[in-house]
Design an enzyme around this catalytic site. Sequence first.
Site, PDB file in Angstrom:
ATOM      1  N   CYS A  56       0.835  -1.210   0.000  1.00 18.33           N
ATOM      2  CA  CYS A  56       0.000   0.000   0.000  1.00 18.33           C
ATOM      3  C   CYS A  56       0.871   1.263   0.000  1.00 18.33           C
ATOM      4  O   CYS A  56       1.843   1.347   0.746  1.00 18.33           O
ATOM      5  CB  CYS A  56      -0.921  -0.020   1.219  1.00 18.33           C
ATOM      6  SG  CYS A  56      -2.053   1.381   1.246  1.00 18.33           S
ATOM      7  N   CYS A  60       0.262   5.006   6.930  1.00 17.03           N
ATOM      8  CA  CYS A  60      -0.370   4.824   8.246  1.00 17.03           C
ATOM      9  C   CYS A  60       0.636   4.140   9.199  1.00 17.03           C
ATOM     10  O   CYS A  60       1.072   3.009   8.934  1.00 17.03           O
ATOM     11  CB  CYS A  60      -1.640   3.985   8.115  1.00 17.03           C
ATOM     12  SG  CYS A  60      -2.711   4.553   6.764  1.00 17.03           S
ATOM     13  N   CYS A 131     -19.291  -6.993   4.064  1.00 19.79           N
ATOM     14  CA  CYS A 131     -18.644  -5.745   4.457  1.00 19.79           C
ATOM     15  C   CYS A 131     -17.329  -5.665   3.684  1.00 19.79           C
ATOM     16  O   CYS A 131     -16.696  -6.697   3.445  1.00 19.79           O
ATOM     17  CB  CYS A 131     -18.377  -5.784   5.967  1.00 19.79           C
ATOM     18  SG  CYS A 131     -17.512  -4.307   6.568  1.00 19.79           S
ATOM     19  N   CYS A 191     -19.426   1.285   8.793  1.00 16.11           N
ATOM     20  CA  CYS A 191     -18.658   0.651   9.863  1.00 16.11           C
ATOM     21  C   CYS A 191     -17.467   1.570  10.044  1.00 16.11           C
ATOM     22  O   CYS A 191     -16.641   1.700   9.142  1.00 16.11           O
ATOM     23  CB  CYS A 191     -18.239  -0.748   9.418  1.00 16.11           C
ATOM     24  SG  CYS A 191     -17.072  -1.532  10.548  1.00 16.11           S
ATOM     25  N   ARG A 263     -17.672  -3.024  18.118  1.00 12.34           N
ATOM     26  CA  ARG A 263     -16.869  -4.231  17.882  1.00 12.34           C
ATOM     27  C   ARG A 263     -15.541  -4.202  18.630  1.00 12.34           C
ATOM     28  O   ARG A 263     -14.740  -3.291  18.471  1.00 12.34           O
ATOM     29  CB  ARG A 263     -16.602  -4.423  16.386  1.00 12.34           C
ATOM     30  CG  ARG A 263     -15.806  -5.697  16.140  1.00 12.34           C
ATOM     31  CD  ARG A 263     -15.593  -5.967  14.683  1.00 12.34           C
ATOM     32  NE  ARG A 263     -16.831  -6.117  13.989  1.00 12.34           N
ATOM     33  CZ  ARG A 263     -17.056  -5.680  12.756  1.00 12.34           C
ATOM     34  NH1 ARG A 263     -16.121  -5.056  12.106  1.00 12.34           N
ATOM     35  NH2 ARG A 263     -18.219  -5.870  12.178  1.00 12.34           N
TER      36      ARG A 263
END
Length: 348
Positions: A56, A60, A131, A191, A263
């Site tokens: 990627c 992050c 999802c 979400c 969650r």
Amino acid sequence: MPAAALRHDWSRDEIAALFALPFNELLHRAHGVHREHHDPNAVQVSTLLSIKTGGCPEDCAYCPQSARYNTGVKAEKLMSVESVVARAQAAKSAGASRFCMGAAWRSPKDRDVEQVAEIVSAVKALGLETCATLGMLSDTQAQTLKQAGLDYYNHNIDTAPEFYGEIIHTRDYQDRLDTLENVRHAGMKTCCGGIVGMGETRGQRAGLLQTLANLPEHPESVPINQLVQVEGTPLHGVEALDPFEFVRTIAVARILMPASMVRLSAGRQQMDDAVQALCFFAGANSIFYGEKLLTTGNPDVEHDRALFRRLDLHALEVVEEAGTVHADILETAAADSCGQGCGCSAAA
Ligand code: SAM
Ligand code: DTB
Ligand code: SF4
């Protein structure tokens, strides 16, 4: 007593005051809110699969899939429809009701979205909720996924606005809010949550929850991840969060977003069973189930089955249109024959 109306105007001070309550007081309040809106003994069970791993371009600081860090994660191509369906079928047979597919993209190309749309339709046809988390989405891309049958789109804001710049430099907070808007506009459920244990302050944890609770609609699903520290990422070695502070974060999330599924997300493998039990009491009612998250570990399926049994929890069932329900996780756990409630199959 009727359930209180959902609020979208939480101030930072009000949230800080909740965090500062005596632990037992906070848990009592959170559990009360939980009971008003949810079955306290039911937990929704999702299985996660990385359908496109690694390589990627984003930076992050927590993520093992960024191409910028040496974490040993190999970059792979998008999986085929057939191989994803096989994994989804296995997840369903093991008791999952939702299947979440993750891709290590900054934002998918339109061609990627077409391919994922095919995958989503095939997984949906198995009777699973779907999802996906694929990075930033345009309005049109969100609509394509909705048409393919995608139920939820996961896109996290990750942390408080004022701490965000210390974690990610390759996309803005506003980019994330825009994607969430596109997802809502397309009619999908959101979400959206974040990560704690990245070296943020309690005030910044309050800021994360404030941003989530004050979105135009509360996300239907709110993943609270505990940072999984991966060697090679900039956050490896950051001071670990006190487990009770993690439980407090779950409790405050439950109070602010009473009707959402909260969650207990990444970090369970590193967490004591007793801490997980406190999280369920504090209002967590969803987990990732299966041996792996995206690239890091998750508790063994057998361990989770045993935990559900020990805590008398049951998996939330998805009622399919045809009227059938999927297998309950505890049916499989009924293989427990030693009588100790540990889920093992040793003779009594
Ligand atoms: N690439 C897409 C994106 O970032 O939007 C989707 C996949 S990304 C891995 C999904 C989420 O996983 C991130 O937003 C982050 O909240 C969470 N995550 C990633 N690495 C993590 C880690 N080491 N510990 C805890 N959560 C993590
Ligand atoms: C979320 O909030 N947590 C999940 C899911 N959404 C996609 C991801 C956790 C990833 C943990 C690190 C890894 O396994 O690579
Ligand atoms: Fe890429 Fe998502 Fe990991 Fe960030 S969290 S590096 S966008 S895969």
